[in-house]
Design a protein around this motif. Structure first.
Motif, PDB file in Angstrom:
ATOM      1  N   ASN A 140       0.805  -1.230   0.000  1.00 39.42           N
ATOM      2  CA  ASN A 140       0.000   0.000   0.000  1.00 39.42           C
ATOM      3  C   ASN A 140       0.832   1.270   0.000  1.00 39.42           C
ATOM      4  OD1 ASN A 140      -2.724  -0.969   0.021  1.00 39.42           O
ATOM      5  ND2 ASN A 140      -2.444  -1.621   2.141  1.00 39.42           N
ATOM      6  N   MET A 146      -0.699  -1.696  -5.301  1.00 41.12           N
ATOM      7  CA  MET A 146      -1.674  -1.111  -4.396  1.00 41.12           C
ATOM      8  C   MET A 146      -3.019  -1.818  -4.509  1.00 41.12           C
ATOM      9  SD  MET A 146      -2.745   2.850  -3.693  1.00 41.12           S
ATOM     10  CE  MET A 146      -3.696   3.255  -2.217  1.00 41.12           C
ATOM     11  N   ILE A 187      -4.928  -3.254  -1.361  1.00 40.99           N
ATOM     12  CA  ILE A 187      -6.298  -2.888  -1.008  1.00 40.99           C
ATOM     13  C   ILE A 187      -7.142  -4.132  -0.746  1.00 40.99           C
ATOM     14  CG2 ILE A 187      -8.431  -1.945  -1.989  1.00 40.99           C
ATOM     15  CD1 ILE A 187      -6.686   0.216  -3.314  1.00 40.99           C
TER      16      ILE A 187
END
Length: 302
Positions: free
Chosen positions: A73, A157, A161
């Motif tokens: 992230n 990312m 997530i």
């Protein structure tokens, strides 16, 4: 009164609105050519602050899970994001990053068994098209390594997530956010030193203000709201809100830097907003079928 879901969407949307200010803060307040240093300062102090406030450390598997999530992230994402930003025009990098809702939708369908609706796929495609109208220029140049870095940033990312939703921490939200920011900052720290060298010997008041904004608002506040939204909304719905960032960046360029807005950009912004609204719509449950009373004949009644 606003429904709980709508309130949650609006609160989570604060995060991409804040992230949309990053470009302006970086170009106007921070030292030039130090993007990785900005990423470290944006992540590590914010994470340490949240850990100090919550006074909670990871336990058991959350030591390695925090490292994985923080790397995906924040650490790897920031590094790839800045490589893409340096090697590509901002419009190209933003357009490639706009594919993230589509990636997350497919990842969530595979890893979380979420329903992959045609509506959300079409909204994701429309979002990419809208962002391209908003920020892409006809003379934009392409660089293979820059494209791969921007695409890699969206992918890592996206995985972060989805895993953030799959791995629900028993600790308070601020503590979990702090762990990820610390892990991401520690991953970035040696990379920043090897690539950019030691931090500048002196900083101006504007530099300090810019770094403070990125640390406190851009990370501590923004990521806490973001991970809260991921827990409650789900990864796909939350990720669509990220399309607000290029809209905010474009509006700030017009309001603060005096940049012009073309008709195509205005159309692109409207398409992005329409895609956001479409993605957040929820299917109404089917109405229950009316029950038909069954008449039972009376037996033995005179």
């Amino acid at each position: 009164m606003l429904s709980n879901r709508l309130t949650l969407i609006l609160v989570t949307a604060i995060t991409p609105l804040i992230w949309g200010t990053t470009y302006l803060v970086t170009t106007e307040l921070l030292p030039p050519n130090r993007p990785l240093l900005a990423a470290v300062i944006r992540a590590l102090p914010a994470g340490l602050l949240l850990v100090a406030i919550t006074r909670t450390l990871p336990r058991g598997s959350w030591w390695w899970r925090s490292l994985v999530l923080g790397t995906l992230n924040i650490g790897a994402f920031f590094a790839l994001l800045f490589v893409g930003a340096y090697r590509l025009p901002g419009g190209v990098a933003a357009t490639i990053g706009a594919i993230q809702p589509l990636l997350v939708a497919f990842l969530a369908a595979g890893l979380l068994k979420e329903r992959l609706s045609t509506r959300k796929v079409l909204a994701a495609v429309a979002g990419v098209f809208g962002v391209s109208l908003l920020v892409l220029r006809a003379d934009a140049r392409l660089d293979l390594w820059g494209v791969l870095a921007a695409l890699g940033g969206a992918i890592v990312m996206g995985f972060g997530i989805v895993l953030s939703k799959r791995w629900t921490s028993p600790a308070p939200l601020l503590a979990t956010t702090g762990w990820q920011l610390v892990a991401g900052g520690l991953v970035l720290l040696p990379i920043a030193y090897l690539v950019e060298g030691a931090p500048p010997a002196t900083l101006t008041l504007a530099n300090v203000a810019g770094y403070a904004y990125l640390t406190l608002i851009g990370s501590a506040v923004a990521y806490a709201l973001w991970f809260r939204g991921l827990r409650s909304l789900g990864p796909t719905d939350a990720t669509f809100l990220g399309l607000l960032s290029p809209v905010v960046a474009t509006l700030l360029g017009w309001l603060v830097l005096g940049q012009t807005l073309s008709t195509a950009q205005l159309l692109g912004g409207l398409i992005v907003l329409a895609a956001l609204v479409t993605a957040q719509l929820r299917r109404r449950p089917p109405a229950p079928k009316p029950t038909v009373p069954v008449l039972v004949p009376a037996i033995g009644r005179s």
